[in-house]
Design an enzyme around this catalytic site. Structure first.
Site: not given
Ligand code: DX5
Ligand code: ZN
Length: 225
Positions: A12, A37, A39, A41, A70, A72, A141, A176
Site C-alpha cells: 500500500s 494497492h 488507498d 480516503m 481501494h 474509502m 479489512m 487489508d
Molecule cells: C487502511 C488502508 C490499508 C493500510 C494498510 O485504511 O486501507 O491499505 O494502508 O497499512 P498497514 O499494512 O500498515 O496496516
Molecule cells: Zn487499503
C-alpha cells in the site's frame, strides 16, 4: 490478467513517501511487489484524507503490475468514472458506503474495471452473499480503515466463511490491514490470496535504499511456508 489464487503481495503506497510516489512504485515493483494497492480516503467515510483520481492518473504509468484502488469514500458512484479513466485495474468500494452497493459494483464493471467490495471489521461476511456473481474481489479489512500501521484484528472465521461462499467463482479474497510475517499465514490458510501490506513492506527502506522493500516482501512470503 487471468484469474489465479496464488498469493499476491500488494504494498500500500499509503506507507510510501508521498513526495516520491512514482519512484516508490518503481522501487517496490523491482523488489517483488505483485500488485500496487492505492488507498483513497475522503475524510468523511474514514477519518483521514489521502488523494484522488488525479494522483491515480499521475502514478498509473509507473505501475507495471496491477493497480488496485481501494475507495474509502462515500458517496462512491459519482467518482467511479474518474478512477476508471485514471487506469485502475480494480476499483473496490465499501459495502458500508451507501445503500446501493449492487449498483456501485455494476457501475465499476460498466466503466471497464474489475469490481471489488470491502467489508469493515464489524460487517459480517453475509453482507456480500448476494454480490459474489457481480464482483471480482472481496476485501476483508483487518483494521478499521483510515490509517496504516494499525494492529491486525483476527477475523479468520470471516475469511473462511467467505472462501466457502465464493466456491469456484473467480473472486479474490484480499486482506487489508496489519498484515506482517506474523499475521499473513493465518489469512492465507483461511482462504485469502491477496495480502495488502503497507508499513510491513515500506519499513526500513527508501527510494535511495530499496533493498529492505525486497527483504520485507520476501519475509512475508517466507512466513507462508
Ligand atoms: C487502511 C488502508 C490499508 C493500510 C494498510 O485504511 O486501507 O491499505 O494502508 O497499512 P498497514 O499494512 O500498515 O496496516
Ligand atoms: Zn487499503
Amino acid at each position: 490478467m487471468s484469474f489465479n489464487r496464488s498469493v499476491k503481495i500488494a504494498p500500500s503506497i499509503l506507507s510510501a513517501d508521498f513526495a516520491n510516489f512514482g519512484a516508490e512504485i518503481d522501487a517496490v515493483e523491482a523488489q517483488g511487489a505483485d500488485w500496487i494497492h492505492v488507498d483513497v480516503m475522503d475524510g468523511h467515510f474514514v477519518p483521514n484524507l489521502s488523494f484522488g483520481a488525479t494522483t491515480c492518473a499521475a502514478i498509473r504509468p509507473h505501475i507495471k503490475t496491477v493497480m488496485d484502488v481501494h475507495l474509502m469514500i462515500s458517496p462512491v458512484d459519482a467518482y467511479i468514472d474518474g478512477f476508471a479513466a485514471a487506469g485502475a485495474d480494480f476499483i473496490t468500494a465499501h459495502v458500508e458506503a451507501g445503500p446501493h452497493i449492487h449498483r456501485t459494483l455494476q457501475a465499476i464493471r460498466g466503466a471497464g474495471a474489475k469490481a471489488g467490495v470491502a467489508l469493515n471489521p464489524g460487517t459480517p461476511a453475509s453482507a456480500v452473499k448476494d454480490l459474489l456473481d457481480i464482483c471480482d474481489l472481496v476485501c476483508v479489512m483487518t483494521v478499521n480503515p483510515g490509517f496504516g500501521g494499525q494492529k491486525f484484528i483476527p477475523l479468520h472465521s470471516k475469511i473462511s466463511e467467505l472462501r466457502t461462499m465464493i466456491g469456484d467463482r473467480p473472486v479474490h479474497i484480499e486482506i487489508d490491514g496489519g498484515v506482517t510475517p506474523d499475521t499473513a499465514k493465518g489469512c492465507v490458510d483461511a482462504g485469502a490470496d491477496v495480502l495488502v501490506a503497507g508499513s510491513a513492506v515500506f519499513k526500513g527502506g527508501s527510494v535511495s535504499n530499496p533493498a529492505p522493500y525486497g527483504e520485507n516482501i520476501r519475509a512475508i512470503r517466507a512466513s507462508l511456508a
